[in-house]
Write an enzyme that holds these catalytic residues in place. Structure first.
Site, PDB file in Angstrom:
ATOM      1  N   ALA A   1       0.822  -1.217   0.000  1.00  0.00           N
ATOM      2  CA  ALA A   1       0.000   0.000   0.000  1.00  0.00           C
ATOM      3  C   ALA A   1       0.851   1.261   0.000  1.00  0.00           C
ATOM      4  O   ALA A   1       0.346   2.353  -0.249  1.00  0.00           O
ATOM      5  CB  ALA A   1      -0.927   0.002   1.209  1.00  0.00           C
TER       6      ALA A   1
ATOM      7  N   LYS B   1     -22.863  -9.387  -1.312  1.00  0.00           N
ATOM      8  CA  LYS B   1     -23.366  -9.561  -2.695  1.00  0.00           C
ATOM      9  C   LYS B   1     -24.859  -9.373  -2.793  1.00  0.00           C
ATOM     10  O   LYS B   1     -25.370  -8.923  -3.818  1.00  0.00           O
ATOM     11  CB  LYS B   1     -22.967 -10.925  -3.272  1.00  0.00           C
TER      12      LYS B   1
ATOM     13  N   GLU C   1     -14.609  -7.073  -4.543  1.00  0.00           N
ATOM     14  CA  GLU C   1     -14.018  -8.342  -4.992  1.00  0.00           C
ATOM     15  C   GLU C   1     -14.517  -9.523  -4.155  1.00  0.00           C
ATOM     16  O   GLU C   1     -14.767 -10.618  -4.664  1.00  0.00           O
ATOM     17  CB  GLU C   1     -12.487  -8.244  -4.900  1.00  0.00           C
TER      18      GLU C   1
ATOM     19  N   GLY D   1     -15.395 -15.622  -3.008  1.00  0.00           N
ATOM     20  CA  GLY D   1     -14.441 -15.535  -1.900  1.00  0.00           C
ATOM     21  C   GLY D   1     -13.054 -15.081  -2.326  1.00  0.00           C
ATOM     22  O   GLY D   1     -12.877 -13.964  -2.796  1.00  0.00           O
TER      23      GLY D   1
ATOM     24  N   ILE E   1     -11.139 -16.012  -4.802  1.00  0.00           N
ATOM     25  CA  ILE E   1     -10.776 -15.978  -6.234  1.00  0.00           C
ATOM     26  C   ILE E   1     -10.943 -14.548  -6.752  1.00  0.00           C
ATOM     27  O   ILE E   1     -12.018 -13.972  -6.603  1.00  0.00           O
ATOM     28  CB  ILE E   1     -11.687 -16.909  -7.087  1.00  0.00           C
TER      29      ILE E   1
ATOM     30  N   LYS F   1     -24.576 -13.899  -7.007  1.00  0.00           N
ATOM     31  CA  LYS F   1     -23.189 -13.780  -7.480  1.00  0.00           C
ATOM     32  C   LYS F   1     -23.138 -13.853  -9.008  1.00  0.00           C
ATOM     33  O   LYS F   1     -22.400 -13.114  -9.656  1.00  0.00           O
ATOM     34  CB  LYS F   1     -22.330 -14.882  -6.853  1.00  0.00           C
TER      35      LYS F   1
ATOM     36  N   GLY G   1     -15.380 -18.847   3.623  1.00  0.00           N
ATOM     37  CA  GLY G   1     -14.515 -19.043   4.786  1.00  0.00           C
ATOM     38  C   GLY G   1     -13.788 -17.755   5.132  1.00  0.00           C
ATOM     39  O   GLY G   1     -13.667 -16.842   4.326  1.00  0.00           O
TER      40      GLY G   1
END
Ligand code: HSE
Length: 433
Positions: A34, A106, A130, A135, A137, A206, A303
């Site tokens: 960052a 979502k 994202e 999750g 990916i 999703k 998770g």
């Protein structure tokens, strides 16, 4: 080194706690990415008295969203509250007070995306999401940015970790549906209301978000045909296995004659193909782009830490300014985005039928006769010898040749009215690749 950026976290459930943990435990690494430290300034939760597995640094924890929205020291708000309200009001409050927002919600975006995105744009803020799909990916970035040169032709995916975890445990251990659902909840995969996972709602929301990114149209998620895994049983998984398939909850979207053919439903996937080998809480997304061809993404879709991984990446993107650029330039969910014309998928596919019938003379010919009348050709039939079985009937399992799903649905509806049939038959599509 630049001054630290202060973030406020709204919601310290499974994902929120994971985000705080990651920001604290990987602080050095995150600072390098960052270009400045990212500090959790405060958390806002429903129940301040509740014991927390992960302490908020500095101990600032309260229950009023204004403690974040009205704190000028906080520039980024991480909204990790599920459901529609109060999440929607909180998002508006945060945006209106000048916060850039990162969220994993979502349901909120699938339902109120255009309104919230328009507000953020008007106020010069960004929303990064994202973690809302699949999750860990990075599929939102992949479709929205990395594959931007492509016309996306189709998306096919396993988008609900809970359902996939349940199906895998049932097929591998013969576990009972209700027991595995409890385990999925204990592991933090399931939504607060797990019926949204198992009835296909979560995967459908999703899919709507991905389809929007991929096809540039607004997709009202409730118009997508949706069936969950809640009607499946162990026998179905065993029969599928006998035929060389597994059952997965598959979300499908593809372009077809100016419409988007979409559905979320359990389907048979051939053992050995990537979707069939997607196990446990893993998600998978297969995308076909006109330039890149077929791409396959695979990773943990539910998770604590996989989802926190995506949230923290969004926080970093927001801090360095990438999220704002993407948000401004991709035109994501603009208010004048046309609504999708949605149809059910209408391709020719093989179908798997499980019909419970009375074990008596002539039943098989009656069933196959009805299928024949509807133009459905049979590839194979399984009927095990289960003589002595009860009123529940004996299972007759039929694999069809490729046929139109509306024809097979009509045939099954006709079969189900027959007095030799017990209960409602199951009809699943078969995906060969
Ligand atoms: N409940 C979701 C799932 C995780 O099981 O995939 C968050 O999207």
């Amino acid at each position: 080194m630049s001054a630290p950026v202060r973030v406020g976290v709204v919601g310290l459930g499974t994902v929120g706690s994971g985000v705080v943990r990651l920001l604290v435990e990987s602080a050095d690494h995150i600072t390098r990415h960052a270009g400045r430290p990212i500090v959790v300034e405060r958390a806002v939760v429903k129940d301040v008295a509740k014991e927390r597995s992960v302490p908020v640094p500095g101990g600032k924890i309260s229950s009023d969203i204004r403690d974040i929205s009205q704190d000028p020291a906080i520039s980024v708000a991480v909204l990790l509250v599920g459901g529609l309200e109060p999440a929607r009001s909180m998002m508006i409050e945060l945006l209106e007070h000048g916060k850039d927002v990162v969220t994993a919600n979502k349901a909120l975006l699938a339902e109120h995306g255009p309104e919230l995105f328009e507000l953020a744009r008007k106020l010069g803020r960004s929303i990064a999401f994202e973690a809302a799909v699949a999750g860990g990916i990075p599929i939102v970035a992949a479709i929205g940015e990395c594959l931007a040169a492509n016309r996306i032709e189709s998306i096919r995916g396993i988008l609900n970790g809970t359902s996939n975890f349940i199906l895998t445990r049932m097929e591998e251990d013969g576990a009972d549906y209700a027991d595995v659902l409890k385990l999925a909840q204990a592991k933090g995969f399931a939504e607060a209301d797990p019926s949204m996972d198992v009835d296909g709602t979560d995967a459908t929301q999703k899919l709507a978000i991905l389809a929007h990114l991929a096809f540039g149209v607004w997709v009202p998620w409730a118009e997508i045909s949706r069936t969950g895994i809640d009607g499946l049983d162990l026998d179905l998984l065993k029969y599928a296995g006998e035929l060389g398939y597994r059952i997965r909850l598959v979300a499908v979207a593809s372009r077809s004659d100016g419409r988007l053919a979409m559905r979320v439903a359990p389907a048979l996937v051939r053992i050995g193909t990537p979707l069939a080998e997607t196990r446990g809480a893993y998600n998978a997304v297969s995308i076909v782009g006109d330039a890149v061809g077929r791409m396959f993404f695979h990773g943990l879709g539910a998770g604590q830490m996989p989802t926190a991984s995506a949230v923290v990446a969004d926080i970093i993107d927001t801090v360095v300014g990438r999220a704002a650029i993407t948000f401004r330039t991709t035109g994501v969910l603009e208010s004048d985005t046309p609504a999708a014309k949605i149809s059910d998928t209408a391709v020719l596919e093989r179908h798997f039928l499980r019909i419970r019938v009375k074990d008596q003379l002539g039943v098989l010919s009656k069933i196959t006769g009805t299928l024949g009348e509807h133009g459905i050709s049979i590839a194979s039939v399984i009927q095990h010898d289960v003589s002595g079985s009860s009123d529940a009937g004996v299972p007759l399992v039929i694999m069809t040749h490729a046929c139109d799903s509306s024809a097979v649905q009509k045939a099954v509806a006709a079969i189900d009215t027959s007095d030799v049939v017990r209960g409602k038959s199951v009809c699943l599509s078969v995906l060969e690749e």
